[in-house]
Design an enzyme around this catalytic site. Structure first.
Site, mmCIF file in Angstrom:
data_model
loop_
_atom_site.group_PDB
_atom_site.id
_atom_site.type_symbol
_atom_site.label_atom_id
_atom_site.label_comp_id
_atom_site.label_asym_id
_atom_site.label_seq_id
_atom_site.Cartn_x
_atom_site.Cartn_y
_atom_site.Cartn_z
ATOM 1 N N LYS A 1 55.639 48.192 43.041
ATOM 2 C CA LYS A 1 54.443 48.979 42.719
ATOM 3 C C LYS A 1 53.252 48.440 43.519
ATOM 4 O O LYS A 1 52.692 47.396 43.211
ATOM 5 C CB LYS A 1 54.087 48.911 41.219
ATOM 6 C CG LYS A 1 53.019 49.969 40.887
ATOM 7 C CD LYS A 1 52.152 49.645 39.700
ATOM 8 C CE LYS A 1 50.770 49.181 40.005
ATOM 9 N NZ LYS A 1 49.914 49.962 40.894
ATOM 10 N N GLY B 1 47.638 39.132 41.807
ATOM 11 C CA GLY B 1 46.435 39.905 41.509
ATOM 12 C C GLY B 1 45.441 39.060 40.752
ATOM 13 O O GLY B 1 45.454 37.826 40.841
ATOM 14 N N THR C 1 43.357 37.119 37.869
ATOM 15 C CA THR C 1 43.784 36.230 36.781
ATOM 16 C C THR C 1 43.780 36.959 35.438
ATOM 17 O O THR C 1 44.702 36.780 34.626
ATOM 18 C CB THR C 1 42.894 34.970 36.749
ATOM 19 O OG1 THR C 1 43.162 34.225 37.941
ATOM 20 C CG2 THR C 1 43.198 34.074 35.557
ATOM 21 N N GLY D 1 46.804 39.020 35.197
ATOM 22 C CA GLY D 1 47.951 38.127 35.011
ATOM 23 C C GLY D 1 48.094 37.691 33.559
ATOM 24 O O GLY D 1 49.204 37.659 33.019
ATOM 25 N N GLU E 1 50.846 34.937 40.845
ATOM 26 C CA GLU E 1 49.994 34.316 41.862
ATOM 27 C C GLU E 1 48.630 34.971 41.692
ATOM 28 O O GLU E 1 48.482 36.169 41.914
ATOM 29 C CB GLU E 1 50.589 34.554 43.262
ATOM 30 C CG GLU E 1 49.982 33.634 44.306
ATOM 31 C CD GLU E 1 48.867 34.300 45.071
ATOM 32 O OE1 GLU E 1 47.688 34.056 44.706
ATOM 33 O OE2 GLU E 1 49.147 35.062 45.998
ATOM 34 N N CYS F 1 43.050 35.526 48.283
ATOM 35 C CA CYS F 1 43.084 34.677 47.084
ATOM 36 C C CYS F 1 42.849 33.216 47.423
ATOM 37 O O CYS F 1 42.274 32.478 46.639
ATOM 38 C CB CYS F 1 44.385 34.888 46.321
ATOM 39 S SG CYS F 1 45.817 34.964 47.384
ATOM 40 N N GLU G 1 35.622 33.956 41.023
ATOM 41 C CA GLU G 1 36.187 34.490 42.261
ATOM 42 C C GLU G 1 35.420 35.748 42.649
ATOM 43 O O GLU G 1 35.382 36.718 41.894
ATOM 44 C CB GLU G 1 37.667 34.835 42.063
ATOM 45 C CG GLU G 1 38.310 35.329 43.334
ATOM 46 C CD GLU G 1 39.811 35.595 43.201
ATOM 47 O OE1 GLU G 1 40.222 36.302 42.268
ATOM 48 O OE2 GLU G 1 40.564 35.099 44.061
HETATM 49 P P1 NDP Z 1 44.461 43.780 39.676
HETATM 50 O O1 NDP Z 1 44.936 42.426 39.315
HETATM 51 O O2 NDP Z 1 44.065 44.652 38.559
HETATM 52 O O3 NDP Z 1 45.539 44.555 40.548
HETATM 53 C C1 NDP Z 1 46.705 43.996 41.101
HETATM 54 C C2 NDP Z 1 47.905 44.899 40.823
HETATM 55 O O4 NDP Z 1 48.143 44.947 39.428
HETATM 56 C C3 NDP Z 1 47.712 46.333 41.255
HETATM 57 O O5 NDP Z 1 48.947 46.859 41.703
HETATM 58 C C4 NDP Z 1 47.286 46.997 39.969
HETATM 59 O O6 NDP Z 1 47.514 48.382 39.959
HETATM 60 C C5 NDP Z 1 48.169 46.296 38.983
HETATM 61 N N1 NDP Z 1 47.720 46.340 37.597
HETATM 62 C C6 NDP Z 1 46.463 46.509 37.127
HETATM 63 N N2 NDP Z 1 46.456 46.479 35.785
HETATM 64 C C7 NDP Z 1 47.723 46.291 35.384
HETATM 65 C C8 NDP Z 1 48.355 46.175 34.118
HETATM 66 N N3 NDP Z 1 47.671 46.233 32.992
HETATM 67 N N4 NDP Z 1 49.678 45.986 34.076
HETATM 68 C C9 NDP Z 1 50.393 45.890 35.212
HETATM 69 N N5 NDP Z 1 49.856 46.021 36.434
HETATM 70 C C10 NDP Z 1 48.535 46.206 36.532
HETATM 71 O O7 NDP Z 1 43.268 43.645 40.669
HETATM 72 P P2 NDP Z 1 42.138 44.755 40.981
HETATM 73 O O8 NDP Z 1 42.624 45.606 42.062
HETATM 74 O O9 NDP Z 1 41.682 45.462 39.756
HETATM 75 O O10 NDP Z 1 40.960 43.829 41.462
HETATM 76 C C11 NDP Z 1 40.100 43.225 40.503
HETATM 77 C C12 NDP Z 1 39.645 41.897 40.994
HETATM 78 O O11 NDP Z 1 40.773 41.035 41.050
HETATM 79 C C13 NDP Z 1 39.127 41.910 42.408
HETATM 80 O O12 NDP Z 1 37.785 42.209 42.446
HETATM 81 C C14 NDP Z 1 39.416 40.518 42.858
HETATM 82 O O13 NDP Z 1 38.374 39.685 42.477
HETATM 83 C C15 NDP Z 1 40.637 40.118 42.103
HETATM 84 N N6 NDP Z 1 41.861 40.193 42.883
HETATM 85 C C16 NDP Z 1 42.467 39.034 43.190
HETATM 86 C C17 NDP Z 1 43.612 39.045 43.942
HETATM 87 C C18 NDP Z 1 44.264 37.781 44.317
HETATM 88 O O14 NDP Z 1 45.193 37.787 45.115
HETATM 89 N N7 NDP Z 1 43.819 36.673 43.789
HETATM 90 C C19 NDP Z 1 44.195 40.268 44.454
HETATM 91 C C20 NDP Z 1 43.508 41.463 44.019
HETATM 92 C C21 NDP Z 1 42.382 41.390 43.271
HETATM 93 P P3 NDP Z 1 46.318 49.401 40.379
HETATM 94 O O15 NDP Z 1 45.943 49.081 41.752
HETATM 95 O O16 NDP Z 1 46.973 50.702 40.226
HETATM 96 O O17 NDP Z 1 45.212 49.153 39.395
#
Ligand code: NDP
Length: 481
Positions: A175, A228, A230, A233, A250, A284, A384
């Site tokens: 996904k 994604g 925290t 997560g 991660e 990240c 972050e």
């Molecule tokens: P998310 O953690 O929400 O997204 C990462 C993935 O998880 C996406 O595929 C998202 O889908 C999916 N997801 C979101 N909510 C759920 C859930 N409840 N259950 C299962 N999967 C889910 O990050 P965001 O895109 O919302 O970004 C928010 C903030 O997170 C950013 O501003 C940034 O600060 C941080 N971030 C950090 C990352 C890292 O690698 N450390 C990577 C990305 C973001 P969908 O896109 O459809 O919402």
């Protein structure tokens, strides 16, 4: 417009059962460039059924070596199509084409081929025991693995999960993030072209709150491999408890990049800027906290500011561009909000700080930004930001550098700049971080594990260590009495 994209389920492209679609926006132009199916729980049931059928069907019966050959071929096809796939990566994410084409897509292909090599080398042991028995272990796949990945390195982070999962005999539901689904879908087509059996790799687009949540709760999925935020997560960990899934997370970071006075300062200036501005800071492991020895602070930060001011955002598709567009309007607003908070809390803005444009009047571009006089208690030193914003903090000696570096809920990565080899190893040993770079920053290799300490998560992507997170150990006792 790249048209309407479907879900890949069981080797077939299908619309979402509901018929719903989501737009994909190019952050450099603000234009809708494609529509993708918005899958939900009903589509997921079909994908899980296909993935389970493949486990007991042709994929489960295939020899490990043959599996490895197919994964290798997928890496080859990815490189054959690297121009087109890099372009898609840049179009939906806004990252410079040079990063997509010359760094990330080749690294994604390398990841596939690295794990292709492992497919027939994951072995068990024979174990001497008391009594007359032959005892051996074997490493079995977990079953159906769901990879939920973010938008910052859409295909590369997906491969960090998909490649070891497939190499160890699992089937996968991938996904991608809703903002950046195009390269995962392109990979799905490559897998079909390579001859992967139906159901081995399913690609499902849909929102995190509906499809993502359904994945986490689904009893037919055995493992979630997530990268994604925290907070996401934490939610995944809670929800996965009901079906007791394996999980690896991660998550975020607030990584310190520590510069001692005895460092090669020109190299450290380059390391400080690459550490935060590669990938627009949407990384990240970004070195978002610059810890500088107080004795060189003013001179060093002014060199960093000078270099930063020379970095100009440009059209991500232009090969000369080194700073692309922030991935979305929401992310740009979030980053600018942190800039305001930093000013209010008393940090000194020494470079950037504003939205910018590239002469088109469109796109979510931002100036690379540096704040000096940041204290460890300030919001930009703790949270972050996930954008091109560097927070410079000083320290007086080695112990204070280590204490300040470790003063974070996160522990993903860290950098150390010094010419003193003893100090370098001492500091590396004391840092609470999954990766420490000495006199360099932001370097990766598929053979090297990557993952977090503390609230940056657990489990490891890449390397042979990742294989443990996609297999389970079976002990077999054979009575010889
Ligand atoms: P998310 O953690 O929400 O997204 C990462 C993935 O998880 C996406 O595929 C998202 O889908 C999916 N997801 C979101 N909510 C759920 C859930 N409840 N259950 C299962 N999967 C889910 O990050 P965001 O895109 O919302 O970004 C928010 C903030 O997170 C950013 O501003 C940034 O600060 C941080 N971030 C950090 C990352 C890292 O690698 N450390 C990577 C990305 C973001 P969908 O896109 O459809 O919402």
């Amino acid at each position: 417009m790249l048209g309407r994209k479907k879900l890949l389920i069981g080797g077939e492209w299908r619309d979402a059962a509901s018929g719903a679609v989501m737009p994909v926006i190019n952050p450099a132009t603000e234009e809708v460039i494609a529509e993708v199916a918005a899958g939900d729980a009903a589509d997921l049931d079909a994908a899980v059924a296909a993935a389970r059928a493949a486990l007991t069907g042709p994929w489960g019966k295939m020899s490990a070596r043959e599996r490895g050959r197919l994964i290798w071929k997928l890496g080859e096809r990815l490189m054959e199509q690297a121009d087109e796939i890099s372009r898609l990566e840049t179009l939906h994410n806004g990252k410079p084409i040079t990063e997509s084409r010359h760094v990330e897509i080749p690294m994604a292909a390398d990841c596939l081929q690295y794990y292709a090599g492992w497919a027939d080398k994951v072995q068990g042991d024979t174990i001497p025991v008391k009594g007359n028995a032959l005892v051996y272990t074997q490493r079995d796949p977990l079953g159906v693995v769901a990879a939920i990945v973010p938008w910052n390195f859409p295909l590369l982070i997906a491969m960090w999960k998909v490649a070891p999962a497939l190499a160890t005999g699992n089937t996968v539901i991938l996904k991608p993030a809703s903002q950046t689904p195009l390269t995962a879908l392109a990979l799905g087509q490559l897998a079909i072209d390579c001859g992967f059996p139906p159901g081995v790799l399913n690609v499902m687009t849909g929102s995190g709150s509906t499809l993502g949540q359904a994945i986490v709760s689904h009893p037919g999925i055995d493992k979630i491999a997530f990268t994604g935020d925290t907070s996401t997560g934490r939610g995944i960990m809670r929800s996965a408890a009901d079906t007791l899934k394996h999980i690896t997370l991660e998550l975020g970071g607030k990584s310190p990049n520590i510069v001692f006075a005895d460092a090669d300062l020109d190299a450290a200036v380059r390391g400080a800027t690459v550490g935060i501005f590669y990938g627009k800071g949407e990384v990240c492991a970004a070195g978002s906290r610059l810890l500088v020895d107080k004795s060189i602070k003013d001179q060093f930060i002014s060199k960093v500011a000078e270099r930063t001011k020379k970095m100009v955002a440009g059209d991500p598709l232009d090969p000369k561009t080194r700073l692309g567009a922030i991935s979305s309007k929401g992310q740009l607003e979030r980053v600018l909000n942190y800039v305001n908070i930093a000013k209010t809390e008393g940090a000194s803005l020494v470079a950037g700080g504003s939205r910018t444009d590239i002469g088109t009047g469109k796109g979510y571009f931002m100036q690379p930004t540096v704040f000096a006089d940041v204290t460890p208690a300030m919001t930009i030193a703790r949270e972050e930001i996930f954008g091109p914003v560097l927070a410079a903090i000083d320290f007086v000696d080695v112990d204070e550098a280590i204490a300040r570096a470790n003063d974070s809920i996160y522990g993903l990565a860290a950098g150390v700049w010094t010419r003193d080899i003893k100090k370098a190893h001492y500091v590396a040993s004391r840092l609470q971080a999954g990766t420490v770079w000495v006199n360099t920053y932001n370097v990766y290799d598929t053979a090297v594990p990557f993952g977090g300490y503390k609230q940056s998560g657990f489990g490891r992507d890449m390397s042979r260590y990742a294989l443990d997170y996609y297999t389970q150990v079976k002990s077999v006792w054979v009575d010889l009495g």
